[in-house]
Motif scaffolding. Sequence first.
Motif, short mmCIF file in Angstrom:
data_model
loop_
_atom_site.label_atom_id
_atom_site.label_comp_id
_atom_site.label_asym_id
_atom_site.label_seq_id
_atom_site.Cartn_x
_atom_site.Cartn_y
_atom_site.Cartn_z
N LEU A 1 0.84 -1.20 0.00
CA LEU A 1 0.00 0.00 0.00
C LEU A 1 0.87 1.25 0.00
O LEU A 1 0.65 2.18 -0.80
CB LEU A 1 -0.93 0.02 1.21
CG LEU A 1 -1.76 1.30 1.41
CD1 LEU A 1 -2.73 1.50 0.27
CD2 LEU A 1 -2.47 1.25 2.75
N LEU A 2 1.87 1.30 0.86
CA LEU A 2 2.75 2.47 0.92
C LEU A 2 3.52 2.66 -0.38
O LEU A 2 3.66 3.79 -0.87
CB LEU A 2 3.72 2.34 2.10
CG LEU A 2 3.07 2.42 3.48
CD1 LEU A 2 4.09 2.09 4.57
CD2 LEU A 2 2.47 3.80 3.72
N LEU A 3 4.01 1.57 -0.95
CA LEU A 3 4.73 1.65 -2.21
C LEU A 3 3.81 2.09 -3.34
O LEU A 3 4.19 2.92 -4.18
CB LEU A 3 5.38 0.30 -2.54
CG LEU A 3 6.31 0.25 -3.75
CD1 LEU A 3 7.44 1.27 -3.61
CD2 LEU A 3 6.87 -1.15 -3.91
N ARG A 4 2.59 1.56 -3.37
CA ARG A 4 1.62 1.97 -4.39
C ARG A 4 1.26 3.44 -4.26
O ARG A 4 1.21 4.17 -5.26
CB ARG A 4 0.35 1.13 -4.30
CG ARG A 4 0.43 -0.24 -4.87
CD ARG A 4 -0.93 -0.91 -5.05
NE ARG A 4 -2.05 -0.19 -4.49
CZ ARG A 4 -2.63 -0.46 -3.31
NH1 ARG A 4 -2.20 -1.45 -2.56
NH2 ARG A 4 -3.66 0.25 -2.90
N LEU A 5 0.99 3.88 -3.05
CA LEU A 5 0.59 5.28 -2.84
C LEU A 5 1.72 6.24 -3.20
O LEU A 5 1.47 7.27 -3.86
CB LEU A 5 0.15 5.51 -1.39
CG LEU A 5 -1.17 4.87 -0.99
CD1 LEU A 5 -1.41 5.06 0.52
CD2 LEU A 5 -2.33 5.45 -1.79
N SER A 6 2.93 5.93 -2.79
CA SER A 6 4.04 6.84 -3.08
C SER A 6 4.40 6.83 -4.56
O SER A 6 4.48 7.89 -5.20
CB SER A 6 5.26 6.51 -2.22
OG SER A 6 5.72 5.19 -2.47
N THR A 7 4.62 5.66 -5.13
CA THR A 7 4.98 5.57 -6.55
C THR A 7 3.85 6.09 -7.42
O THR A 7 4.07 6.90 -8.33
CB THR A 7 5.33 4.12 -6.93
OG1 THR A 7 6.38 3.66 -6.09
CG2 THR A 7 5.74 4.01 -8.38
N GLY A 8 2.64 5.63 -7.15
CA GLY A 8 1.50 6.07 -7.94
C GLY A 8 1.23 7.55 -7.81
O GLY A 8 0.93 8.23 -8.80
N GLY A 9 1.36 8.08 -6.60
CA GLY A 9 1.14 9.51 -6.39
C GLY A 9 2.14 10.37 -7.13
O GLY A 9 1.79 11.38 -7.75
N ILE A 10 3.42 9.96 -7.08
CA ILE A 10 4.46 10.71 -7.80
C ILE A 10 4.20 10.66 -9.30
O ILE A 10 4.28 11.67 -10.00
CB ILE A 10 5.85 10.17 -7.45
CG1 ILE A 10 6.20 10.49 -6.00
CG2 ILE A 10 6.92 10.72 -8.40
CD1 ILE A 10 7.39 9.73 -5.45
N LEU A 11 3.89 9.47 -9.82
CA LEU A 11 3.62 9.32 -11.25
C LEU A 11 2.40 10.14 -11.68
O LEU A 11 2.42 10.79 -12.72
CB LEU A 11 3.43 7.85 -11.61
CG LEU A 11 4.71 7.03 -11.67
CD1 LEU A 11 4.40 5.54 -11.58
CD2 LEU A 11 5.48 7.35 -12.94
N ALA A 12 1.34 10.09 -10.87
CA ALA A 12 0.12 10.84 -11.21
C ALA A 12 0.40 12.34 -11.24
O ALA A 12 -0.05 13.05 -12.16
CB ALA A 12 -0.99 10.51 -10.22
N ALA A 13 1.16 12.84 -10.27
CA ALA A 13 1.50 14.26 -10.25
C ALA A 13 2.37 14.62 -11.45
O ALA A 13 2.17 15.67 -12.08
CB ALA A 13 2.22 14.61 -8.95
N HIS A 14 3.30 13.77 -11.78
CA HIS A 14 4.19 14.00 -12.94
C HIS A 14 3.38 14.06 -14.24
O HIS A 14 3.62 14.91 -15.09
CB HIS A 14 5.22 12.87 -12.97
CG HIS A 14 6.45 13.17 -13.76
ND1 HIS A 14 7.33 14.17 -13.42
CD2 HIS A 14 6.94 12.58 -14.87
CE1 HIS A 14 8.32 14.18 -14.30
NE2 HIS A 14 8.10 13.24 -15.19
N GLY A 15 2.41 13.15 -14.37
CA GLY A 15 1.54 13.16 -15.54
C GLY A 15 0.64 14.39 -15.59
O GLY A 15 0.38 14.94 -16.66
#
Length: 181
Positions: A12-26
């Motif tokens: 969950l922590l890895l998904r939230l951090s990686t996914g959040g960074i990627l979503a913001a970058h996009g």
Amino acid sequence: MSCYDRRDLGLLLLRLSTGGILAAHGAQKLFGWFGGHGLEGTGQFMESVGYAPGRASATAAGLAEAGGGALLALGLATPAAGAAAAGAMAGAATVHAPNGFFAQEGGYEHAASLGLAAIGLAVAGPGRLSLDHALGHVFDRGWMVPAALGVTAAATAVVVGARNRRVRRQTAGEQEALFEE
């Protein structure tokens, strides 16, 4: 004993951090949020580094990052989300590779880290604290992992290969022009 273990919390922590960074970058690419340049500015940049047409390339990269990142954060369609994000990061790493590895020198460190984390999540799965788990893994079947990664790898190879050919032609043309002067 709870139904969740530390692996689920870690995913969950890895998904939230990686996914959040990627979503913001996009979102920087698509909407100009968080100091980004939006589709117009990003499209111009994409064109300048060999991804053509620039606006279409910016849209594809932005959707892969924002969409893949959001889906990773939610733990939904994890194989496809991770593959899409990893493909976008492979394209970014290609641009930064001439600068070496470390981000402080403009290298591909950041793109590689995000891409590898996305692939790792696609392979490992989202864990029990995810929408995939809540929905009975209908978008997270075992066969989807190699299919998503394979299709994305093939598409990424075509796009990056075309970009590299454009850059080589442009560089050769510039060198030829220097010799003519």
